[in-house]
Motif scaffolding. Structure first.
Motif, PDB file in Angstrom:
ATOM      1  N   SER A  83      33.596   5.127  48.134  1.00 65.45           N
ATOM      2  CA  SER A  83      32.729   3.910  48.648  1.00 65.45           C
ATOM      3  C   SER A  83      33.543   3.968  49.636  1.00 65.45           C
ATOM      4  O   SER A  83      32.502   2.708  50.780  1.00 65.45           O
ATOM      5  CB  SER A  83      31.853   3.194  47.985  1.00 65.45           C
ATOM      6  OG  SER A  83      33.192   1.828  47.382  1.00 65.45           O
ATOM      7  N   ASP A  84      34.207   3.353  49.946  1.00 63.24           N
ATOM      8  CA  ASP A  84      35.052   2.669  50.988  1.00 63.24           C
ATOM      9  C   ASP A  84      37.111   3.147  50.587  1.00 63.24           C
ATOM     10  O   ASP A  84      37.970   2.359  50.240  1.00 63.24           O
ATOM     11  CB  ASP A  84      35.460   1.318  50.667  1.00 63.24           C
ATOM     12  CG  ASP A  84      35.620   0.754  51.637  1.00 63.24           C
ATOM     13  OD1 ASP A  84      35.911   0.768  52.811  1.00 63.24           O
ATOM     14  OD2 ASP A  84      35.409  -1.398  52.169  1.00 63.24           O
ATOM     15  N   PRO A  85      37.040   4.334  51.483  1.00 65.01           N
ATOM     16  CA  PRO A  85      38.245   5.271  51.107  1.00 65.01           C
ATOM     17  C   PRO A  85      39.489   4.129  51.744  1.00 65.01           C
ATOM     18  O   PRO A  85      40.422   3.815  51.839  1.00 65.01           O
ATOM     19  CB  PRO A  85      38.213   6.223  51.862  1.00 65.01           C
ATOM     20  CG  PRO A  85      36.878   6.117  52.335  1.00 65.01           C
ATOM     21  CD  PRO A  85      35.520   4.998  52.059  1.00 65.01           C
ATOM     22  N   ASP A  86      38.884   3.608  53.265  1.00 68.63           N
ATOM     23  CA  ASP A  86      39.667   2.232  53.943  1.00 68.63           C
ATOM     24  C   ASP A  86      40.292   0.888  53.093  1.00 68.63           C
ATOM     25  O   ASP A  86      41.834   1.045  53.083  1.00 68.63           O
ATOM     26  CB  ASP A  86      39.165   1.681  55.315  1.00 68.63           C
ATOM     27  CG  ASP A  86      39.067   3.079  56.277  1.00 68.63           C
ATOM     28  OD1 ASP A  86      39.576   4.208  56.393  1.00 68.63           O
ATOM     29  OD2 ASP A  86      38.153   3.394  56.952  1.00 68.63           O
ATOM     30  N   ALA A  87      39.244  -0.039  52.555  1.00 70.64           N
ATOM     31  CA  ALA A  87      39.911  -0.817  51.738  1.00 70.64           C
ATOM     32  C   ALA A  87      40.475  -0.548  50.577  1.00 70.64           C
ATOM     33  O   ALA A  87      41.595  -0.949  50.220  1.00 70.64           O
ATOM     34  CB  ALA A  87      38.784  -1.784  51.196  1.00 70.64           C
ATOM     35  N   PHE A  88      40.410   0.672  49.960  1.00 70.62           N
ATOM     36  CA  PHE A  88      41.203   1.167  48.744  1.00 70.62           C
ATOM     37  C   PHE A  88      42.135   2.311  49.132  1.00 70.62           C
ATOM     38  O   PHE A  88      42.774   2.925  47.769  1.00 70.62           O
ATOM     39  CB  PHE A  88      39.406   1.760  48.130  1.00 70.62           C
ATOM     40  CG  PHE A  88      39.050   1.074  47.569  1.00 70.62           C
ATOM     41  CD1 PHE A  88      39.137   0.007  46.930  1.00 70.62           C
ATOM     42  CD2 PHE A  88      37.748   1.424  47.542  1.00 70.62           C
ATOM     43  CE1 PHE A  88      37.769  -1.194  46.319  1.00 70.62           C
ATOM     44  CE2 PHE A  88      36.591   1.287  47.297  1.00 70.62           C
ATOM     45  CZ  PHE A  88      36.728  -0.655  46.128  1.00 70.62           C
ATOM     46  N   SER A  89      42.283   1.936  50.042  1.00 77.58           N
ATOM     47  CA  SER A  89      43.994   3.194  50.283  1.00 77.58           C
ATOM     48  C   SER A  89      43.781   3.937  49.599  1.00 77.58           C
ATOM     49  O   SER A  89      44.633   4.612  48.849  1.00 77.58           O
ATOM     50  CB  SER A  89      45.216   2.001  50.340  1.00 77.58           C
ATOM     51  OG  SER A  89      46.262   2.965  51.013  1.00 77.58           O
ATOM     52  N   TYR A  90      42.259   4.482  49.566  1.00 80.93           N
ATOM     53  CA  TYR A  90      42.058   6.282  48.909  1.00 80.93           C
ATOM     54  C   TYR A  90      42.471   7.444  50.007  1.00 80.93           C
ATOM     55  O   TYR A  90      41.916   7.123  51.001  1.00 80.93           O
ATOM     56  CB  TYR A  90      40.661   6.064  48.611  1.00 80.93           C
ATOM     57  CG  TYR A  90      40.355   7.135  47.388  1.00 80.93           C
ATOM     58  CD1 TYR A  90      40.947   7.704  46.792  1.00 80.93           C
ATOM     59  CD2 TYR A  90      39.228   8.128  48.185  1.00 80.93           C
ATOM     60  CE1 TYR A  90      40.531   9.371  45.724  1.00 80.93           C
ATOM     61  CE2 TYR A  90      38.399   9.440  47.483  1.00 80.93           C
ATOM     62  CZ  TYR A  90      39.242   9.598  45.958  1.00 80.93           C
ATOM     63  OH  TYR A  90      38.342  10.591  45.937  1.00 80.93           O
ATOM     64  N   HIS A  91      42.735   9.030  49.224  1.00 76.80           N
ATOM     65  CA  HIS A  91      43.484  10.165  50.146  1.00 76.80           C
ATOM     66  C   HIS A  91      42.340  11.332  49.349  1.00 76.80           C
ATOM     67  O   HIS A  91      42.690  11.226  48.399  1.00 76.80           O
ATOM     68  CB  HIS A  91      45.060  10.065  50.068  1.00 76.80           C
ATOM     69  CG  HIS A  91      45.284   9.022  51.243  1.00 76.80           C
ATOM     70  ND1 HIS A  91      45.794   8.556  52.051  1.00 76.80           N
ATOM     71  CD2 HIS A  91      46.811   8.035  50.051  1.00 76.80           C
ATOM     72  CE1 HIS A  91      46.614   7.777  52.199  1.00 76.80           C
ATOM     73  NE2 HIS A  91      46.632   7.454  51.381  1.00 76.80           N
ATOM     74  N   PRO A  92      41.210  11.364  49.576  1.00 73.14           N
ATOM     75  CA  PRO A  92      40.575  11.879  48.860  1.00 73.14           C
ATOM     76  C   PRO A  92      41.205  13.807  49.582  1.00 73.14           C
ATOM     77  O   PRO A  92      40.009  14.696  50.368  1.00 73.14           O
ATOM     78  CB  PRO A  92      39.186  12.006  49.830  1.00 73.14           C
ATOM     79  CG  PRO A  92      39.784  12.244  50.672  1.00 73.14           C
ATOM     80  CD  PRO A  92      40.452  10.850  51.003  1.00 73.14           C
ATOM     81  N   ASN A  93      42.166  14.372  48.670  1.00 77.12           N
ATOM     82  CA  ASN A  93      42.430  15.764  48.936  1.00 77.12           C
ATOM     83  C   ASN A  93      41.725  16.539  48.598  1.00 77.12           C
ATOM     84  O   ASN A  93      42.786  17.891  48.309  1.00 77.12           O
ATOM     85  CB  ASN A  93      44.241  15.082  48.994  1.00 77.12           C
ATOM     86  CG  ASN A  93      44.532  14.430  50.397  1.00 77.12           C
ATOM     87  OD1 ASN A  93      44.018  14.149  51.321  1.00 77.12           O
ATOM     88  ND2 ASN A  93      45.479  13.592  49.975  1.00 77.12           N
ATOM     89  N   GLY A  94      41.773  15.950  46.782  1.00 79.43           N
ATOM     90  CA  GLY A  94      41.163  16.794  46.394  1.00 79.43           C
ATOM     91  C   GLY A  94      42.086  16.633  45.256  1.00 79.43           C
ATOM     92  O   GLY A  94      43.352  16.228  44.723  1.00 79.43           O
ATOM     93  N   TYR A  95      42.041  18.221  43.633  1.00 79.76           N
ATOM     94  CA  TYR A  95      42.706  18.071  42.433  1.00 79.76           C
ATOM     95  C   TYR A  95      42.639  19.528  42.241  1.00 79.76           C
ATOM     96  O   TYR A  95      42.128  19.911  42.135  1.00 79.76           O
ATOM     97  CB  TYR A  95      42.075  16.957  41.787  1.00 79.76           C
ATOM     98  CG  TYR A  95      43.148  17.028  40.082  1.00 79.76           C
ATOM     99  CD1 TYR A  95      44.215  15.778  40.118  1.00 79.76           C
ATOM    100  CD2 TYR A  95      43.487  17.795  38.860  1.00 79.76           C
ATOM    101  CE1 TYR A  95      45.432  16.369  38.939  1.00 79.76           C
ATOM    102  CE2 TYR A  95      43.632  18.185  38.422  1.00 79.76           C
ATOM    103  CZ  TYR A  95      44.492  16.503  37.848  1.00 79.76           C
ATOM    104  OH  TYR A  95      45.469  16.514  37.064  1.00 79.76           O
ATOM    105  N   MET A  96      44.218  19.680  41.696  1.00 86.74           N
ATOM    106  CA  MET A  96      44.177  21.328  41.451  1.00 86.74           C
ATOM    107  C   MET A  96      44.844  21.047  39.829  1.00 86.74           C
ATOM    108  O   MET A  96      45.969  20.773  39.625  1.00 86.74           O
ATOM    109  CB  MET A  96      44.621  21.818  42.306  1.00 86.74           C
ATOM    110  CG  MET A  96      44.219  22.370  43.398  1.00 86.74           C
ATOM    111  SD  MET A  96      45.353  23.398  44.767  1.00 86.74           S
ATOM    112  CE  MET A  96      44.630  24.912  44.251  1.00 86.74           C
ATOM    113  N   GLN A  97      44.292  22.037  38.969  1.00 83.09           N
ATOM    114  CA  GLN A  97      44.101  22.400  37.547  1.00 83.09           C
ATOM    115  C   GLN A  97      44.535  23.832  37.726  1.00 83.09           C
ATOM    116  O   GLN A  97      44.308  24.434  37.456  1.00 83.09           O
ATOM    117  CB  GLN A  97      43.374  21.848  36.299  1.00 83.09           C
ATOM    118  CG  GLN A  97      43.762  22.671  35.381  1.00 83.09           C
ATOM    119  CD  GLN A  97      44.921  22.064  34.403  1.00 83.09           C
ATOM    120  OE1 GLN A  97      44.653  20.564  34.720  1.00 83.09           O
ATOM    121  NE2 GLN A  97      46.268  22.305  33.966  1.00 83.09           N
TER     122      GLN A  97
END
Length: 448
Positions: A83-97
């Motif tokens: 919802s707010d990747p900039d404020a949360f310093s969030y990097h939506p790069n995905g995840y691999m199992q």
């Protein structure tokens, strides 16, 4: 800020759960045209926000859970991060199992159930197919015995302290009071239900209508202050009843950093990769001297992280054998004299990186040698307990799933305002006696 004498909502803990609960409460009150100032107070004994488990978290955000209730809860939390990747310093790069044959069916089920709730992921199965998928991303991929890959397209990671600074700004801008360097020492209670009417601190007493506890591993101490049971009755998944089970147990987290350029771990096309997690039973040999480290199931996770200054990640935690009531939580994390990552962890983890990628062979001299990790406080089934006690006390016991669960505080806030949340129902305390435990996967981790 100084401690006020009264508040409608008093929140113990200025980590991810305390801040996110205050955030949503303040948002809702503001949207309803009500004032916030003085009504919500966060108390923390540290001199800064996110000084506990939140502040040392590796920051992984994922949906990779074998348990349907956890999967739904995490999908909600991922939406809050997004919802707010900039404020949360969030990097939506995905995840691999990335998994061996022993885990293939578990991971296949996770993929099917992710699809059922609209959570985007790609599932690759078969040894040759899995190798090709990984080589298409990393041309030096060399892990053995991999027969499935689950690639979650949402998720990724957030920079731990920067994310909380962004969240705390939202909280403060909405008029929430944050009181630091103030330790909660007890509670004033009344009535048959022992409703908490005031919170005692080393800086004075504050009366309250509602108390919310989101204190990470310190939940054991607040639980004891409230007079809640240190041992419980538990019915397992086979229906067998067990008496006198410790409500809490501690595990030491195994995490560290390889101090090299984070761009060492980019994809073939130069992009930042997803967070990588591998579980395998292929023999693991030392990158130092070639000796066998283990021929049993092992797992690691890792990512390039500019905030940590290298390749950051971890492995399965180890059990803290100290009796639960004798575990010294403070000083916490790397400052602890008793609980830090084990002496065997660095060689195991760097060797596992080399098992996966040729680029990490011989990298042991670059391991960051200072103490790392912190202890996590786990429930009897290793999954969160989120419930109300003593009539007006809400406890968020995250069982070390904490950092990624940004949405849990938001759900708790909705419940405090009278709206029961279906996503929280599987995490009530009553599940232990009712035998409604979460299913167990074949993962080497206690939280998957």
């Amino acid at each position: 800020m100084s401690l006020p004498s009264q508040a409608e909502y008093v929140i113990a803990g200025a980590g991810i759960h305390g801040l996110s609960t205050a955030w949503r409460l303040a948002e809702r009150l503001t949207a309803d045209g009500e004032g916030v100032n003085g009504r919500i107070v966060i108390i923390d004994k540290a001199n800064r926000i996110a000084a506990g488990a939140t502040g040392i978290a590796c920051g992984v955000v994922r949906n990779n859970y074998f348990q349907p209730a956890m999967r739904k809860l995490m999908a909600h939390s991922v939406s809050i991060w997004e919802s707010d990747p900039d404020a949360f310093s969030y990097h939506p790069n995905g995840y691999m199992q990335i998994s061996c044959e022993k885990m293939r069916e578990d991971v296949k089920q996770i993929h099917a159930e992710q699809a059922a709730i609209g959570y985007e992921s790609v599932f690759i199965e078969g040894e040759e197919e899995s190798r090709d998928y990984m080589l298409n991303m990393f041309d030096d991929w060399q892990a053995q015995g991999i027969t499935s890959v689950l690639h979650e397209k949402p998720g990724g990671y957030a920079n731990n302290v920067k994310a909380m600074e962004g969240l705390s700004k939202k909280v403060l801008d909405l008029g929430v009071t944050v009181v630091l360097e103030t330790e909660i020492t007890g509670f004033v209670s009344e009535g048959n239900g022992q409703r908490v009417t005031a919170v005692e601190t080393d800086k004075g007493t504050i009366t309250c209508d509602n108390l919310i506890i989101g204190a990470g591993p310190w939940v054991r101490d607040f639980w004891r202050m409230l007079g809640l049971p240190s041992q419980i009755e538990l019915k397992d998944l086979e229906g067998e009843v067990h008496q006198d089970i410790d409500m809490w147990r501690f595990w030491q987290l195994e995490e560290g950093v390889l101090e090299i350029d984070p761009e060492t771990l980019v994809t073939n096309d130069g992009k930042i990769p997803p967070v990588l997690h591998i579980d395998t039973d292929a023999p693991l040999y030392s990158t130092v001297d070639g000796s066998l480290i283990t021929d049993e199931l092992w797992g690691i996770y890792y990512k390039p992280d500019w905030s940590f200054g290298g390749i950051q990640g971890g492995a399965s935690p180890y059990t803290v054998d100290t009796p639960v009531n004798e575990v010294a939580i403070d000083p916490y994390g790397p400052e602890s004299k008793e609980f830090t990552a084990s002496k065997d962890f660095p060689e195991m983890w760097v060797s596992a990186l080399a098992h996966c990628h040729k680029r990490f062979e011989g990298m042991m001299p670059h391991y960051h040698k200072e103490a790392s990790g912190g202890i996590g406080c786990f429930t009897p089934d290793s999954f969160p307990v989120i419930d109300t006690y003593n009539e007006n006390v809400t406890i968020i016991a995250d069982s070390n799933h904490g950092y990624k669960m940004l949405g849990v505080g938001c759900l708790v806030a909705e419940e405090l305002l009278g709206e029961k949340q279906e996503l929280l129902e599987p995490f009530r305390f009553s599940r232990f006696q009712a035998g409604k435990l979460h299913p167990v996967s074949n993962s080497p981790y206690p939280w998957s």
